[in-house]
Design an enzyme around this catalytic site. Structure first.
Site, PDB file in Angstrom:
ATOM      1  CD  GLU A  46       0.970   3.446  -6.331  1.00  0.00           C
ATOM      2  OE1 GLU A  46       2.244   3.375  -5.880  1.00  0.00           O
ATOM      3  OE2 GLU A  46       0.700   2.178  -6.609  1.00  0.00           O
ATOM      4  CG  ASN A 106      -2.516   1.114  -8.824  1.00  0.00           C
ATOM      5  OD1 ASN A 106      -1.750   1.115 -10.127  1.00  0.00           O
ATOM      6  ND2 ASN A 106      -1.864   1.257  -7.891  1.00  0.00           N
ATOM      7  CE  LYS A 123       0.722  -1.415  -5.304  1.00  0.00           C
ATOM      8  NZ  LYS A 123       0.649   0.442  -5.131  1.00  0.00           N
ATOM      9  CD  GLU A 142      -2.316   1.428  -3.368  1.00  0.00           C
ATOM     10  OE1 GLU A 142      -2.085   0.068  -4.027  1.00  0.00           O
ATOM     11  OE2 GLU A 142      -1.080   2.400  -2.865  1.00  0.00           O
ATOM     12  CB  CYS A 168       4.304   1.295  -5.540  1.00  0.00           C
ATOM     13  SG  CYS A 168       4.449   2.126  -3.754  1.00  0.00           S
ATOM     14  CG  ASN A 193       2.460   7.748  -6.063  1.00  0.00           C
ATOM     15  OD1 ASN A 193       2.206   9.058  -5.934  1.00  0.00           O
ATOM     16  ND2 ASN A 193       2.538   6.774  -7.034  1.00  0.00           N
TER      17      ASN A 193
HETATM   18  N1  CDV Z   1       1.957   2.880  -3.080  1.00  0.00           N
HETATM   19  C1  CDV Z   1       2.380   2.337  -2.356  1.00  0.00           C
HETATM   20  O1  CDV Z   1       2.097   1.478  -2.453  1.00  0.00           O
HETATM   21  N2  CDV Z   1       2.506   2.890  -1.421  1.00  0.00           N
HETATM   22  C2  CDV Z   1       3.388   1.928  -0.600  1.00  0.00           C
HETATM   23  C3  CDV Z   1       3.421   2.327   0.908  1.00  0.00           C
HETATM   24  C4  CDV Z   1       1.917   2.493   1.291  1.00  0.00           C
HETATM   25  C5  CDV Z   1       4.448   1.180   1.604  1.00  0.00           C
HETATM   26  C6  CDV Z   1       4.484   1.574  -0.831  1.00  0.00           C
HETATM   27  O2  CDV Z   1       5.142   0.206  -0.492  1.00  0.00           O
HETATM   28  O3  CDV Z   1       5.495   2.513  -0.407  1.00  0.00           O
END
Ligand code: CDV
Length: 309
Positions: A46, A106, A123, A142, A168, A193
């Protein structure tokens, strides 16, 4: 057998001051290693081109927009497209997308071995908050910088199989995988991330976070009889640590490759897409076993509604 030799290309930390050109040089180095190991597809994380900028609170929209890509490929990323095409390697990576209409997403893309973008995903599940939050140990903005994706969870027929993407936080939601599972997905590609510590719970550290990562990805793979590859941006970015733990999971939900560092690191595995068939035809034969008459709440309702007292 339908083999996709997948390279999951974990990236180590990217500092705020690091240029896209420098990051792309690192990504090309991983691509060269992937080629040497016979990979036919490479997956990067990501927001692969920059530091995880949503940790920084910004008010100036021009400053925000500087983290976004207005076109893809662009001057910075063209070398990735050219080398992947030269190698005959499909590719997926995430980036912050600014559309001609001024919308911010994203995003991740799927590029086939000829260099053509065949899939784009934006996303859906944006974590965090939109205003500066003094109660948190650090920010996760975000919801400030992106709008929720408008693509849903498509599945693309390419590279001899059925491929889906998510990003993510999406990996923590069973709906993500099931919507793709209902389109027969054979491999889900995702990047992340994930801060090593929960910004709202100091005792939720890297061990627990790596556990949740595996748990989510393994469950998604098993319950939909699909390959899932999850690749991290890892390590310490300007004092803010991110977990590693990139992994490739087979359609039984078992881990077949897992990262051991928080640096640039390549995992390569020959994934047989036909290995998805048994589960899809038996215990997870959706057409035979699902009972949609009992699932209405999943799309009719967002939050919890308690039964009457
Ligand atoms: N980049 C993300 O989506 N990170 C989230 C954190 C904030 C919990 C994740 O689900 O890993």
């Amino acid at each position: 057998m339908r083999i996709v030799t997948l390279a999951a290309a974990q990236l180590g930390p990217i500092q705020r001051a690091e240029s896209r050109q420098h990051v792309v040089a690192r990504m090309l180095e991983l691509m060269d290693q992937a080629k040497a190991k016979g990979a036919t597809m490479i997956l990067y994380p990501e927001l692969a081109l920059t530091t995880f900028f949503p940790r920084w609170y910004m008010e100036d929209q021009a400053e925000v927009d500087a983290w976004f890509e207005r076109e893809m490929p662009n001057a910075a990323t063209l070398p990735l497209f050219e080398r992947a095409k030269e190698y005959g390697m499909a590719m997926s990576f995430g980036y912050a997308e600014l559309t001609p209409e001024g919308r911010h997403f994203n995003t991740c893309i799927l590029v086939d071995r000829t260099g053509k973008i065949v899939g784009k995903y934006r996303k859906t599940h944006l974590p965090g908050h939109s205003e500066f939050d003094t109660s948190r140990a650090f920010q996760h903005l975000e919801k400030r910088y992106f709008e929720p994706g408008d693509t849903g969870f498509p599945v693309w027929r390419t590279e001899g199989g059925l491929f889906g993407m998510c990003i993510c936080n999406d990996r923590r939601w069973p709906e993500t995988y099931r919507v793709m599972g209902l389109q027969g997905v054979e491999m889900v590609l995702l990047g992340y991330n994930t801060p090593s510590v929960n910004s709202q719970k100091a005792d939720e550290g890297p061990e627990k976070r790596l556990f949740h990562n595996r748990l989510s990805v393994q469950a998604g793979a098993y319950q939909n009889s699909t390959w899932v590859a999850a690749v991290a941006k890892a390590g310490n970015e300007d004092g803010f640590p991110l977990i590693g733990g990139s992994l490739i999971v087979d359609p039984n939900g078992e881990i077949v490759a897992e990262a051991t560092t928080e640096d640039d690191e390549l995992l390569v595995h020959a994934c047989d897409l036909d290995a998805t068939k048994f589960g899809k035809a038996t215990i997870f034969d959706f057409a035979r076993h699902r009972r949609i008459e009992h699932y209405g709440r999943i799309t009719a309702q967002t939050g919890v509604e308690l039964p009457p007292e």
